[in-house]
Design a protein around this motif. Structure first.
Motif, PDB file in Angstrom:
ATOM      1  N   PHE A  16      33.332  37.573  51.826  1.00 60.26           N
ATOM      2  CA  PHE A  16      33.888  37.116  52.667  1.00 60.26           C
ATOM      3  C   PHE A  16      35.334  37.612  51.777  1.00 60.26           C
ATOM      4  CE2 PHE A  16      33.020  34.123  49.598  1.00 60.26           C
ATOM      5  CZ  PHE A  16      34.761  33.496  48.553  1.00 60.26           C
ATOM      6  N   PHE A  17      36.830  36.620  53.053  1.00 58.13           N
ATOM      7  CA  PHE A  17      37.761  36.853  53.431  1.00 58.13           C
ATOM      8  C   PHE A  17      38.950  36.010  51.845  1.00 58.13           C
ATOM      9  CE2 PHE A  17      36.765  39.073  56.536  1.00 58.13           C
ATOM     10  CZ  PHE A  17      37.383  40.300  56.435  1.00 58.13           C
ATOM     11  N   TYR A  18      39.006  36.388  51.322  1.00 54.74           N
ATOM     12  CA  TYR A  18      40.613  35.633  50.371  1.00 54.74           C
ATOM     13  C   TYR A  18      41.723  35.350  50.825  1.00 54.74           C
ATOM     14  CZ  TYR A  18      37.556  34.010  45.839  1.00 54.74           C
ATOM     15  OH  TYR A  18      36.682  33.378  44.743  1.00 54.74           O
ATOM     16  N   GLY A  47      46.403  49.493  57.138  1.00 57.64           N
ATOM     17  CA  GLY A  47      47.888  49.603  56.502  1.00 57.64           C
ATOM     18  C   GLY A  47      47.737  48.048  55.706  1.00 57.64           C
ATOM     19  N   ALA A  48      47.104  47.582  55.825  1.00 54.38           N
ATOM     20  CA  ALA A  48      47.059  46.122  55.627  1.00 54.38           C
ATOM     21  C   ALA A  48      46.299  46.168  54.573  1.00 54.38           C
ATOM     22  CB  ALA A  48      46.864  44.908  55.787  1.00 54.38           C
ATOM     23  N   ILE A  49      46.423  45.490  52.937  1.00 59.23           N
ATOM     24  CA  ILE A  49      45.357  45.199  52.237  1.00 59.23           C
ATOM     25  C   ILE A  49      44.735  43.815  52.304  1.00 59.23           C
ATOM     26  CG2 ILE A  49      44.862  44.590  49.799  1.00 59.23           C
ATOM     27  CD1 ILE A  49      47.066  47.111  49.435  1.00 59.23           C
ATOM     28  N   VAL A  50      43.074  43.714  52.685  1.00 56.96           N
ATOM     29  CA  VAL A  50      42.835  42.188  52.631  1.00 56.96           C
ATOM     30  C   VAL A  50      41.820  41.859  51.221  1.00 56.96           C
ATOM     31  CG1 VAL A  50      42.422  42.132  54.759  1.00 56.96           C
ATOM     32  CG2 VAL A  50      40.359  43.345  53.277  1.00 56.96           C
ATOM     33  N   LYS A  65      19.597  39.591  39.498  1.00 62.47           N
ATOM     34  CA  LYS A  65      20.728  39.189  39.127  1.00 62.47           C
ATOM     35  C   LYS A  65      21.673  39.260  39.991  1.00 62.47           C
ATOM     36  CE  LYS A  65      20.436  38.610  34.228  1.00 62.47           C
ATOM     37  NZ  LYS A  65      20.617  38.399  32.730  1.00 62.47           N
ATOM     38  N   THR A  66      22.168  38.720  40.198  1.00 62.38           N
ATOM     39  CA  THR A  66      23.432  38.413  41.574  1.00 62.38           C
ATOM     40  C   THR A  66      24.899  38.288  40.450  1.00 62.38           C
ATOM     41  OG1 THR A  66      21.976  37.728  42.862  1.00 62.38           O
ATOM     42  CG2 THR A  66      24.508  37.177  43.300  1.00 62.38           C
ATOM     43  N   PHE A  67      25.606  39.320  41.004  1.00 64.88           N
ATOM     44  CA  PHE A  67      26.961  39.523  40.389  1.00 64.88           C
ATOM     45  C   PHE A  67      28.317  39.261  41.666  1.00 64.88           C
ATOM     46  CE2 PHE A  67      24.216  42.260  37.649  1.00 64.88           C
ATOM     47  CZ  PHE A  67      24.514  41.297  36.203  1.00 64.88           C
ATOM     48  N   PRO A  68      29.916  38.074  41.184  1.00 63.96           N
ATOM     49  CA  PRO A  68      29.842  38.114  42.672  1.00 63.96           C
ATOM     50  C   PRO A  68      31.347  39.294  41.777  1.00 63.96           C
ATOM     51  CG  PRO A  68      29.955  36.177  40.272  1.00 63.96           C
ATOM     52  CD  PRO A  68      28.570  36.934  40.613  1.00 63.96           C
ATOM     53  N   VAL A  69      32.143  39.863  42.329  1.00 59.17           N
ATOM     54  CA  VAL A  69      32.655  40.866  42.088  1.00 59.17           C
ATOM     55  C   VAL A  69      33.491  40.760  42.955  1.00 59.17           C
ATOM     56  CG1 VAL A  69      33.705  43.184  42.184  1.00 59.17           C
ATOM     57  CG2 VAL A  69      31.159  42.461  41.141  1.00 59.17           C
ATOM     58  N   ASP A  70      35.568  40.422  42.856  1.00 61.85           N
ATOM     59  CA  ASP A  70      36.502  40.228  44.026  1.00 61.85           C
ATOM     60  C   ASP A  70      37.131  42.640  44.001  1.00 61.85           C
ATOM     61  OD1 ASP A  70      35.837  37.516  43.778  1.00 61.85           O
ATOM     62  OD2 ASP A  70      37.226  38.024  41.806  1.00 61.85           O
ATOM     63  N   SER A  71      37.220  42.133  45.310  1.00 59.47           N
ATOM     64  CA  SER A  71      37.982  43.417  45.655  1.00 59.47           C
ATOM     65  C   SER A  71      39.324  43.615  46.420  1.00 59.47           C
ATOM     66  CB  SER A  71      36.646  44.262  46.023  1.00 59.47           C
ATOM     67  OG  SER A  71      36.631  43.324  47.530  1.00 59.47           O
ATOM     68  N   ALA A  72      40.182  44.833  46.044  1.00 60.75           N
ATOM     69  CA  ALA A  72      41.152  44.853  47.033  1.00 60.75           C
ATOM     70  C   ALA A  72      40.895  45.692  47.959  1.00 60.75           C
ATOM     71  CB  ALA A  72      42.712  44.562  46.686  1.00 60.75           C
ATOM     72  N   VAL A  73      40.668  46.146  49.485  1.00 60.95           N
ATOM     73  CA  VAL A  73      40.531  46.779  50.056  1.00 60.95           C
ATOM     74  C   VAL A  73      41.676  47.495  51.473  1.00 60.95           C
ATOM     75  CG1 VAL A  73      38.860  47.407  51.507  1.00 60.95           C
ATOM     76  CG2 VAL A  73      38.467  46.682  49.971  1.00 60.95           C
ATOM     77  N   GLU A  74      42.212  48.453  51.037  1.00 60.24           N
ATOM     78  CA  GLU A  74      43.125  49.497  52.235  1.00 60.24           C
ATOM     79  C   GLU A  74      42.208  49.031  53.388  1.00 60.24           C
ATOM     80  OE1 GLU A  74      46.398  51.887  53.783  1.00 60.24           O
ATOM     81  OE2 GLU A  74      45.665  52.028  51.366  1.00 60.24           O
ATOM     82  N   VAL A  75      42.878  48.184  54.804  1.00 61.04           N
ATOM     83  CA  VAL A  75      42.907  48.867  55.718  1.00 61.04           C
ATOM     84  C   VAL A  75      43.133  49.607  56.194  1.00 61.04           C
ATOM     85  CG1 VAL A  75      42.370  47.889  58.423  1.00 61.04           C
ATOM     86  CG2 VAL A  75      41.928  46.126  56.725  1.00 61.04           C
ATOM     87  N   GLU A 163      48.051  42.779  38.801  1.00 58.50           N
ATOM     88  CA  GLU A 163      46.976  41.488  38.842  1.00 58.50           C
ATOM     89  C   GLU A 163      46.437  40.713  39.712  1.00 58.50           C
ATOM     90  OE1 GLU A 163      48.901  37.231  38.000  1.00 58.50           O
ATOM     91  OE2 GLU A 163      49.837  37.945  39.012  1.00 58.50           O
ATOM     92  N   PRO A 164      45.031  40.185  39.469  1.00 56.79           N
ATOM     93  CA  PRO A 164      43.878  39.883  40.709  1.00 56.79           C
ATOM     94  C   PRO A 164      44.668  38.892  41.638  1.00 56.79           C
ATOM     95  CG  PRO A 164      43.120  40.031  38.986  1.00 56.79           C
ATOM     96  CD  PRO A 164      44.589  40.326  37.926  1.00 56.79           C
ATOM     97  N   LYS A 165      45.037  39.001  42.984  1.00 62.31           N
ATOM     98  CA  LYS A 165      45.403  38.193  43.653  1.00 62.31           C
ATOM     99  C   LYS A 165      44.076  37.178  44.184  1.00 62.31           C
ATOM    100  CE  LYS A 165      47.673  37.634  48.316  1.00 62.31           C
ATOM    101  NZ  LYS A 165      48.866  38.271  49.117  1.00 62.31           N
ATOM    102  N   VAL A 166      43.927  36.622  43.754  1.00 63.07           N
ATOM    103  CA  VAL A 166      42.627  34.986  43.781  1.00 63.07           C
ATOM    104  C   VAL A 166      42.902  33.850  43.246  1.00 63.07           C
ATOM    105  CG1 VAL A 166      40.064  34.615  43.496  1.00 63.07           C
ATOM    106  CG2 VAL A 166      40.966  37.310  43.825  1.00 63.07           C
ATOM    107  N   SER A 167      42.648  33.080  44.145  1.00 64.28           N
ATOM    108  CA  SER A 167      43.279  31.825  43.150  1.00 64.28           C
ATOM    109  C   SER A 167      42.612  30.746  42.841  1.00 64.28           C
ATOM    110  CB  SER A 167      43.532  30.918  45.241  1.00 64.28           C
ATOM    111  OG  SER A 167      43.857  29.419  44.440  1.00 64.28           O
ATOM    112  N   ARG A 168      42.306  30.791  41.683  1.00 60.68           N
ATOM    113  CA  ARG A 168      41.544  29.877  40.785  1.00 60.68           C
ATOM    114  C   ARG A 168      41.600  28.150  40.583  1.00 60.68           C
ATOM    115  NH1 ARG A 168      36.816  32.655  40.814  1.00 60.68           N
ATOM    116  NH2 ARG A 168      37.337  35.149  40.041  1.00 60.68           N
ATOM    117  N   THR A 169      42.363  27.994  41.355  1.00 59.66           N
ATOM    118  CA  THR A 169      42.493  26.556  41.751  1.00 59.66           C
ATOM    119  C   THR A 169      41.843  25.434  42.133  1.00 59.66           C
ATOM    120  OG1 THR A 169      44.231  26.412  43.730  1.00 59.66           O
ATOM    121  CG2 THR A 169      45.419  27.040  41.895  1.00 59.66           C
ATOM    122  N   GLY A 170      42.111  24.146  41.292  1.00 57.32           N
ATOM    123  CA  GLY A 170      40.844  23.524  41.686  1.00 57.32           C
ATOM    124  C   GLY A 170      41.371  22.467  41.691  1.00 57.32           C
ATOM    125  N   ILE A 171      40.613  21.318  41.644  1.00 52.18           N
ATOM    126  CA  ILE A 171      40.307  19.654  41.639  1.00 52.18           C
ATOM    127  C   ILE A 171      39.912  19.500  40.509  1.00 52.18           C
ATOM    128  CG2 ILE A 171      40.908  17.778  42.904  1.00 52.18           C
ATOM    129  CD1 ILE A 171      40.475  19.195  45.667  1.00 52.18           C
TER     130      ILE A 171
END
Length: 281
Positions: A16-18, A47-50, A65-75, A163-171
């Motif tokens: 899913f998209f971050y 040309g954009a990066i998601v 085992k299931t592994f969550p992996v984040d990625s940056a992909v250029e469209v 720098e990984p572009k993923v929000s790790r903020t929370g409540i």
């Protein structure tokens, strides 16, 4: 016939998209060491990066085992149907990364892409209480991937580059929950809520990293009390003394029913609204 430098193979990866943010679950059609094709609309131009959260399952030694992996992909290519609707997009890998342990990245590179070259960079956290990031930057231009993907020394990477572009903020909250490991249930408290996971404190059994568990959240739905059950993968376990509570973090599986994930996010919205009101008082 087009001759590709890195051959493609059929591979189904849920994601899913971050950024841009979206609750839509997309799925890959095929992958190679340099790129991927996803069915789904990236809602950006070529040309954009998601930024995507992916979920891979690796089997071995009788375990899954299931592994969550984040990625940056250029469209690089968007495909459309006869009526102009977006069917999917072809992308070029920019980087993949994870937090806490290096294994999700190395498993993704080795088992899914067959990548055997380059180095996984360790990015030191901003504070000592947070785990490091592990980042694999895909080569550009004429560079090629060669031998095995090995971890590098820890560095403070330039933020504008890796720098990984993923929000790790929370409540931060105190919310009673239960969690199920196998057939056993344990009581705990959610102490931090995020859009795609949470942190749990417990005196019960601490599950293994990357094991699959079920999170059970008592909530009100359609004027009655129900148990919201969400499948999750344990991503980090915090080292604590035997006398103290253990804490661990989970990411919700992309195999969860979409309505259940929406129910969780409504809980998150209600908590956020409640905290906002308290701050104004």
């Amino acid at each position: 016939m087009e001759k590709r430098k890195y051959p493609r193979r059929t591979c189904s990866i849920k994601a899913f998209f971050y950024d841009p943010p979206s609750s839509e679950i997309i799925e890959s059609r095929d992958v190679s060491a340099s790129g991927v094709y996803f069915n789904g609309d990236p809602k950006v131009n070529e040309g954009a990066i998601v930024h995507l959260r992916m979920e891979i399952t690796v089997k071995g030694n009788g375990e899954e085992k299931t592994f969550p992996v984040d990625s940056a992909v250029e469209v690089v290519r968007i495909t459309k149907g006869a009526s102009g609707e977006v069917l999917g997009f072809g992308g070029k890998w920019v980087r993949v990364f994870c937090r806490g342990e290096i294994k999700p990245v190395t498993e993704f590179l080795r088992s899914v892409l067959g990548v055997t070259g380059g180095f996984v960079q360790t990015i030191a956290p901003e504070t000592a209480s947070e785990p490091p990031y592990y980042v694999f930057q895909f080569p550009t231009g004429e560079k090629e991937m060669q031998c095995s993907a090995q971890p590098s020394e820890e560095v403070q990477a330039p933020k504008e580059e890796t720098e990984p572009k993923v929000s790790r903020t929370g409540i931060y909250v105190v919310m009673p929950i239960r969690y199920r490991v196998g057939n056993e249930e344990f009581e705990g408290r959610a102490v931090k809520l995020r859009s795609n996971g949470l942190r749990i404190a417990t005196n019960g059994m601490t599950p293994d990293v990357y094991s699959k568990i079920t999170i059970i959240i008592p909530t009100r739905h359609k004027d009655r009390l129900v148990d919201l059950e969400l499948m999750a993968t344990v991503t980090t376990v915090r080292a604590v003394s035997p006398a103290a509570e253990a804490q661990f973090e989970v990411e919700f599986s992309l195999a969860n029913d979409a309505e259940k994930l929406r129910m969780y996010r409504r809980i998150l919205d209600r908590v956020n609204e409640s905290l906002s009101v308290q701050k104004k008082v």
